[in-house]
Design a protein around this motif. Structure first.
Motif, PDB file in Angstrom:
ATOM      1  N   ALA A  42      20.113  37.181   1.129  1.00 12.64           N
ATOM      2  CA  ALA A  42      21.226  36.409   1.678  1.00 12.64           C
ATOM      3  C   ALA A  42      22.384  37.317   2.075  1.00 12.64           C
ATOM      4  O   ALA A  42      23.000  37.129   3.136  1.00 12.64           O
ATOM      5  N   MET A  43      22.678  38.331   1.249  1.00 11.24           N
ATOM      6  CA  MET A  43      23.746  39.275   1.581  1.00 11.24           C
ATOM      7  C   MET A  43      23.414  40.071   2.833  1.00 11.24           C
ATOM      8  O   MET A  43      24.270  40.287   3.693  1.00 11.24           O
ATOM      9  N   ALA A  44      22.150  40.507   2.930  1.00 12.76           N
ATOM     10  CA  ALA A  44      21.725  41.263   4.112  1.00 12.76           C
ATOM     11  C   ALA A  44      21.834  40.397   5.369  1.00 12.76           C
ATOM     12  O   ALA A  44      22.322  40.854   6.410  1.00 12.76           O
ATOM     13  N   ALA A  45      21.390  39.139   5.277  1.00 10.52           N
ATOM     14  CA  ALA A  45      21.440  38.238   6.419  1.00 10.52           C
ATOM     15  C   ALA A  45      22.873  37.961   6.842  1.00 10.52           C
ATOM     16  O   ALA A  45      23.210  37.982   8.032  1.00 10.52           O
ATOM     17  N   GLY A  46      23.746  37.715   5.857  1.00 10.54           N
ATOM     18  CA  GLY A  46      25.144  37.436   6.159  1.00 10.54           C
ATOM     19  C   GLY A  46      25.867  38.645   6.723  1.00 10.54           C
ATOM     20  O   GLY A  46      26.618  38.542   7.706  1.00 10.54           O
ATOM     21  N   ALA A  47      25.644  39.812   6.115  1.00 18.07           N
ATOM     22  CA  ALA A  47      26.298  41.033   6.589  1.00 18.07           C
ATOM     23  C   ALA A  47      25.807  41.403   7.984  1.00 18.07           C
ATOM     24  O   ALA A  47      26.596  41.825   8.843  1.00 18.07           O
ATOM     25  N   ALA A  48      24.498  41.236   8.229  1.00 17.25           N
ATOM     26  CA  ALA A  48      23.945  41.537   9.547  1.00 17.25           C
ATOM     27  C   ALA A  48      24.538  40.618  10.605  1.00 17.25           C
ATOM     28  O   ALA A  48      24.870  41.052  11.719  1.00 17.25           O
TER      29      ALA A  48
END
Length: 228
Positions: free
Chosen positions: A20-26
């Motif tokens: 979720a963090m990777a998706a949001g940051a991306a």
């Protein structure tokens, strides 16, 4: 059984949070750097599809960067905490490796699904380069794992030796490429210029390196003294 389920729940939750963090940051980086700096015109649906096809590139790059941070957190913090709670070193290392692998696989699957469902050259290019991205992801993660194991076991001296070895290997590869006349050209720097290449060996090599890093981590940290 309850203990196993608690472990699955714990690591599964961590993996989902990281995804979720990777998706949001991306998405944030994409909106700022990708969409914000580009001008699009034409059919709205075509523009949307083009934007969708570009997002996985950001997802994989940001995911790789986040994986570096996760490796550091897992090996430098989680490992000591879990071992102090009577978990075996071997099991903790295995769970860390499994958690990171699951995260990487899911990010790659999300990217593959988007590219498969999205028309256009950008998505087709991403689909063709998926084996390359897979190999690079697991190969880089293997390096992060080894780096953190060395840091945990041999501390600063080990890290210095590893960095020195990395520099030497990079220089040797660079001179070898120059001697063979295979310096990366401008066309090779373009992703479209390498899309036709066979990257299956790169994918296999990355996965093998990840497995080797896992065995190294299990062996090196088998009797590691936990520092709290």
């Amino acid at each position: 059984m309850n203990t196993k389920m608690r472990k699955v729940k714990f690591w599964g939750k961590n993996s989902l949070q990281c995804i979720a963090m990777a998706a949001g940051a991306a998405l944030a980086v994409y909106l700022i750097n990708g969409v914000g700096s580009s001008e699009y015109s034409g059919d709205t649906e075509a523009v949307f599809m083009e934007l969708m096809a570009l997002y996985p590139y950001y997802l994989l790059v940001v995911g790789a960067g986040l994986t570096m941070i996760i490796c550091f957190s897992y090996f430098q913090t989680y490992f000591s905490i879990l071992v102090s709670m009577n978990a075996t070193r071997k099991s903790v290392v295995g769970e860390i490796l499994a958690s990171i692998a699951v995260m990487g696989i899911i990010l790659l699957l999300i990217s593959a699904l988007i590219w498969k469902m999205t028309p256009g050259e950008t998505a087709q290019l991403g689909w063709k380069l998926l084996p390359l991205f897979t190999g690079l992801f697991f190969g880089m993660t293997a390096y992060f794992i080894i780096f953190n194991v060395v840091l945990s076991k041999w501390r600063r001296r080990g890290v210095m030796l590893m960095l020195l070895a990395t520099i030497v290997i990079a220089v040797i590869i660079g001179f070898g490429a120059a001697a063979n006349g295979s310096i990366v050209e401008m066309q090779f720097l373009s992703l479209s210029g390498v899309a036709g290449r066979n990257f299956q060996p790169v994918m296999i090599l990355g996965i093998v390196l990840y497995l080797i890093a896992g065995f190294f981590a299990a062996a090196a940290m088998r009797k590691l003294e936990v520092r709290m």
